[in-house]
Scaffold this motif. Structure first.
Motif, PDB file in Angstrom:
ATOM      1  N   ARG A 135      -3.244   9.609 -13.237  1.00 18.83           N
ATOM      2  CA  ARG A 135      -4.098   9.630 -12.046  1.00 18.83           C
ATOM      3  C   ARG A 135      -4.979  10.888 -12.027  1.00 18.83           C
ATOM      4  NH1 ARG A 135      -2.033   6.176  -7.748  1.00 18.83           N
ATOM      5  NH2 ARG A 135      -2.619   7.713  -6.182  1.00 18.83           N
ATOM      6  N   ASP A 146      -5.226   5.404  -3.394  1.00 19.22           N
ATOM      7  CA  ASP A 146      -4.264   5.285  -2.301  1.00 19.22           C
ATOM      8  C   ASP A 146      -3.099   4.365  -2.653  1.00 19.22           C
ATOM      9  OD1 ASP A 146      -5.777   6.982  -0.741  1.00 19.22           O
ATOM     10  OD2 ASP A 146      -6.909   5.346   0.169  1.00 19.22           O
ATOM     11  N   GLY A 181      -8.012   1.920  -6.475  1.00 16.27           N
ATOM     12  CA  GLY A 181      -8.137   3.140  -5.691  1.00 16.27           C
ATOM     13  C   GLY A 181      -6.899   4.016  -5.810  1.00 16.27           C
TER      14      GLY A 181
END
Length: 180
Positions: free
Chosen positions: A129, A50, A48
């Motif tokens: 990312r 985060d 993920g």
């Protein structure tokens, strides 16, 4: 004559993406299409967005940022050269990913110091990312994923070994139909 462009999403750790990349490079070299390489981190996909990049992409993060830097410094061909050197070591020779291996691949691709320069640039993790985010916006969820010209991306094909010769062209006839 306009040449079609095949966009190929890859992760350096994926053996299926490696076989597909071998196949499409062969077809590109025959003049079938041009290739645009896109990065997709399977580790970021699993962890993920985060999680900090260094933790999320702890096995292949160095290779992915080096690929991003190769493209930034010298274009898609440099990214491909590094990916090919790394892929041959990882997937063809069976070496294990390590900091030494990703550096040796850069040396083999004619880009000594690439991995260390990439490690010194924290913005490259953000680029990887962002490439992941961009791919997800197109509904890319894994690798290999292919996109022909402006058509929607398609996951696959998953192949145990890259086809060659007439078999490679026959595969392309089927896959091009699906991509269209």
């Amino acid at each position: 004559m306009t040449t079609s462009t095949l966009t190929v999403w890859i992760d350096p750790g994926c053996p299926w993406a490696w076989q597909t990349a071998r196949w499409v490079r062969d077809l590109r070299d025959r003049g079938t299409f041009a290739i645009e390489w896109r990065l997709f981190s399977l580790e970021v996909n699993a962890a993920g967005l985060d999680m900090p990049f260094a933790e999320a992409a702890d096995r292949y993060g160095e290779a992915l940022t080096a690929m991003a830097l190769a493209r930034r410094e010298r274009g898609d061909r440099a990214l491909e050269a590094y990916y090919v050197a790394l892929g041959e070591m990882l997937h063809d020779q069976g070496d294990q990913v390590s900091p030494e291996l990703v550096r040796r691949a850069a040396d083999h691709a004619g880009m000594p110091g690439l991995v260390d320069r990439a490690a010194a640039d924290p913005g490259l993790a953000d680029e990887v990312r962002q490439a992941y985010r961009d791919a997800r916006e197109l509904d890319v969820f894994g690798v290999p994923t292919l996109r022909l010209d402006g058509a929607p991306p398609m996951y696959g094909p998953i192949m145990p070994a890259a086809p060659e010769g007439d078999e490679a062209l026959a595969w392309w006839d089927h896959i091009a139909w699906l991509l269209g």
